[in-house]
Motif scaffolding. Structure first.
Motif, PDB file in Angstrom:
ATOM      1  N   HIS A 145      24.675  27.427 -74.954  1.00 59.16           N
ATOM      2  CA  HIS A 145      23.381  27.927 -74.468  1.00 59.16           C
ATOM      3  C   HIS A 145      23.208  29.386 -74.879  1.00 59.16           C
ATOM      4  N   VAL A 146      21.997  29.736 -75.305  1.00 59.86           N
ATOM      5  CA  VAL A 146      21.618  31.122 -75.580  1.00 59.86           C
ATOM      6  C   VAL A 146      20.302  31.387 -74.873  1.00 59.86           C
ATOM      7  N   GLY A 147      20.237  32.454 -74.108  1.00 59.35           N
ATOM      8  CA  GLY A 147      19.018  32.774 -73.377  1.00 59.35           C
ATOM      9  C   GLY A 147      18.684  34.246 -73.456  1.00 59.35           C
ATOM     10  N   SER A 148      17.417  34.563 -73.230  1.00 57.74           N
ATOM     11  CA  SER A 148      16.976  35.956 -73.182  1.00 57.74           C
ATOM     12  C   SER A 148      15.774  36.033 -72.268  1.00 57.74           C
ATOM     13  N   ASN A 149      15.383  37.252 -71.907  1.00 60.23           N
ATOM     14  CA  ASN A 149      14.201  37.419 -71.072  1.00 60.23           C
ATOM     15  C   ASN A 149      13.367  38.590 -71.555  1.00 60.23           C
ATOM     16  N   PRO A 150      12.152  38.748 -71.024  1.00 60.94           N
ATOM     17  CA  PRO A 150      11.278  39.834 -71.481  1.00 60.94           C
ATOM     18  C   PRO A 150      11.757  41.227 -71.087  1.00 60.94           C
ATOM     19  N   TYR A 151      12.834  41.313 -70.309  1.00 55.77           N
ATOM     20  CA  TYR A 151      13.325  42.608 -69.831  1.00 55.77           C
ATOM     21  C   TYR A 151      14.503  43.117 -70.643  1.00 55.77           C
ATOM     22  N   GLY A 152      14.743  42.493 -71.806  1.00 54.74           N
ATOM     23  CA  GLY A 152      15.755  43.009 -72.715  1.00 54.74           C
ATOM     24  C   GLY A 152      17.123  42.381 -72.586  1.00 54.74           C
ATOM     25  N   GLY A 153      17.310  41.459 -71.640  1.00 60.67           N
ATOM     26  CA  GLY A 153      18.619  40.841 -71.452  1.00 60.67           C
ATOM     27  C   GLY A 153      18.844  39.660 -72.370  1.00 60.67           C
ATOM     28  N   ALA A 154      20.109  39.423 -72.723  1.00 55.08           N
ATOM     29  CA  ALA A 154      20.478  38.270 -73.551  1.00 55.08           C
ATOM     30  C   ALA A 154      21.815  37.720 -73.071  1.00 55.08           C
ATOM     31  N   GLN A 155      22.000  36.414 -73.241  1.00 49.61           N
ATOM     32  CA  GLN A 155      23.214  35.769 -72.753  1.00 49.61           C
ATOM     33  C   GLN A 155      23.615  34.626 -73.674  1.00 49.61           C
TER      34      GLN A 155
END
Length: 385
Positions: A145-155
């Motif tokens: 899984h790869v995820g990110s959000n509009p607040y600059g975070g990534a995982q």
């Protein structure tokens, strides 16, 4: 038993592109270099820039101005009075020690979304992916899984293809072990153990695992320490220390109503559209509360401590799996990956609590139907006889 699937190269590259596109701009600036216009704007070199409520609250924190005091001050003296207060405190702090802060700016809205200490958010998402990919290749990890959000975070969640973990005596508790790489403006780059439960593909991580390690900058010292940390994690198959005992304890311990409320609140907070009744399939809190009402007790009147002492009817392990099941498998609301990843972390943090709420409760009460003292003995102890 569910099959474990990993991302294709094309899917990974697309998720990476989205994460880099979501990245916030950063600018380090000293307190003396900007002026406060009001509680929604600051001015830098004559240019007025909008500030979110969160960012303004962070500025108040840097200036040691309590938010409640600032709110009362604004209500009494208006925005102009609040501006004068903030400017005065900023000037005093600048004259004493001109502190440097990091402004985080959303390029799509041109708003300052956060104000962090100097040196924070120094690792870009592009650098994060390049850095994490080296370790993924080095240790033969499979990206699930790869995820990110509009607040600059990534995982990035990864599993070790050879990392298999069984909980003795619990046939359903079989896991693939691995790691979560995470990059956020606030916490920098972190690596934590990651678990994928094979019977249902529930994923879980935790920032409370002892093996969690983080860094804010790519210095030689930090990278060497990171390398050593990864070697230690790999030597144990990326399995957190004491995990089997933790899972057994969670399986044998009743979750409290307070823990159940936290789980429900965590799921509901992932998106405003999430329906309370729908979430009952994961966290049946309504049934639990109803059981107390049928027994003549209204849980809505319980104090915080009473909620911690009240058993929910679910084990801590079932509660945690309800959260991770929603985070890993529910697609009804199309919630962004980063929020689901944060929910996995919250679940993991509940699992790894030092002590569950009901863990210290005794079920034996030899004085349930009688007192230790007779009436005469009580009077003598109180000095009444």
């Amino acid at each position: 038993m569910a099959n474990l699937t990993t991302l294709s190269t094309a899917a990974f590259e697309q998720a990476k592109k989205e994460a880099i596109g979501n990245e916030l701009m950063r600018k380090e600036i000293s307190l003396s270099e900007f002026n406060v216009v009001d509680n929604n704007h600051i001015e830098i070199d004559g240019v007025r820039i909008e500030v979110t409520d969160k960012a303004f609250g962070k500025l108040l924190g840097r200036l040691r101005i309590p938010k409640a005091f600032a709110k009362r001050f604004s209500e009494g003296f208006g925005n102009d009075g609040l501006r004068q207060l903030v400017t005065m405190m900023k000037t005093m702090k600048s004259n004493y020690n001109d502190q440097t802060v990091t402004l985080m700016v959303d390029p799509s809205t041109r708003k300052i979304t956060d104000i962090l200490p100097a040196g924070y958010a120094a690792i870009s998402n592009e650098s994060f992916f390049d850095f994490a990919t080296r370790y993924i290749d080095q240790y033969g990890l499979g990206v699930t899984h790869v995820g990110s959000n509009p607040y600059g975070g990534a995982q990035i969640n990864c599993v070790s293809k050879d990392g298999m973990f069984h909980v003795p005596g619990m046939s359903n508790e079989v896991f693939n072990t691995g790691v979560t790489f995470r990059n956020t403006p606030t916490n920098g780059l972190q690596v934590s153990p990651y678990l994928s439960r094979l019977i249902c593909t529930n994923g879980m991580s935790s920032t409370q695992f002892a093996e969690t390690f983080g860094l804010h900058q790519f210095t030689d010292k930090n990278i060497n320490e990171f390398n050593e940390h990864m070697i230690r994690m790999a030597s144990t198959g990326f399995q957190p220390v004491g995990l089997a005992d933790t899972i057994k304890k969670a399986h044998n311990t009743d979750a409290s109503l307070a823990e159940m409320q936290k789980a429900m609140s965590s799921i509901l907070s992932t998106d405003k559209a999430v329906d309370y009744d729908y979430v009952q399939r994961y966290i049946p809190i309504t049934r639990s509360m109803k059981a107390y009402e049928m027994a003549g007790a209204d849980p809505n009147t319980f104090t915080a401590n009473q909620l911690k002492n009240a058993k929910s009817g679910m084990s801590v392990w079932d509660l945690v799996n309800g959260m991770t099941n929603f985070a890993s498998n529910d697609t009804r609301y199309s919630i962004d990956d980063q929020k689901m990843g944060n929910l996995m972390i919250t679940a993991g943090n509940i699992l790894t609590k030092k002590q569950y709420d009901t863990e210290g409760l005794l079920t034996v009460d030899p004085f349930a139907n009688r007192s230790l003292l007779t009436e005469a003995e009580g009077a003598r102890v109180r000095g009444e006889a």
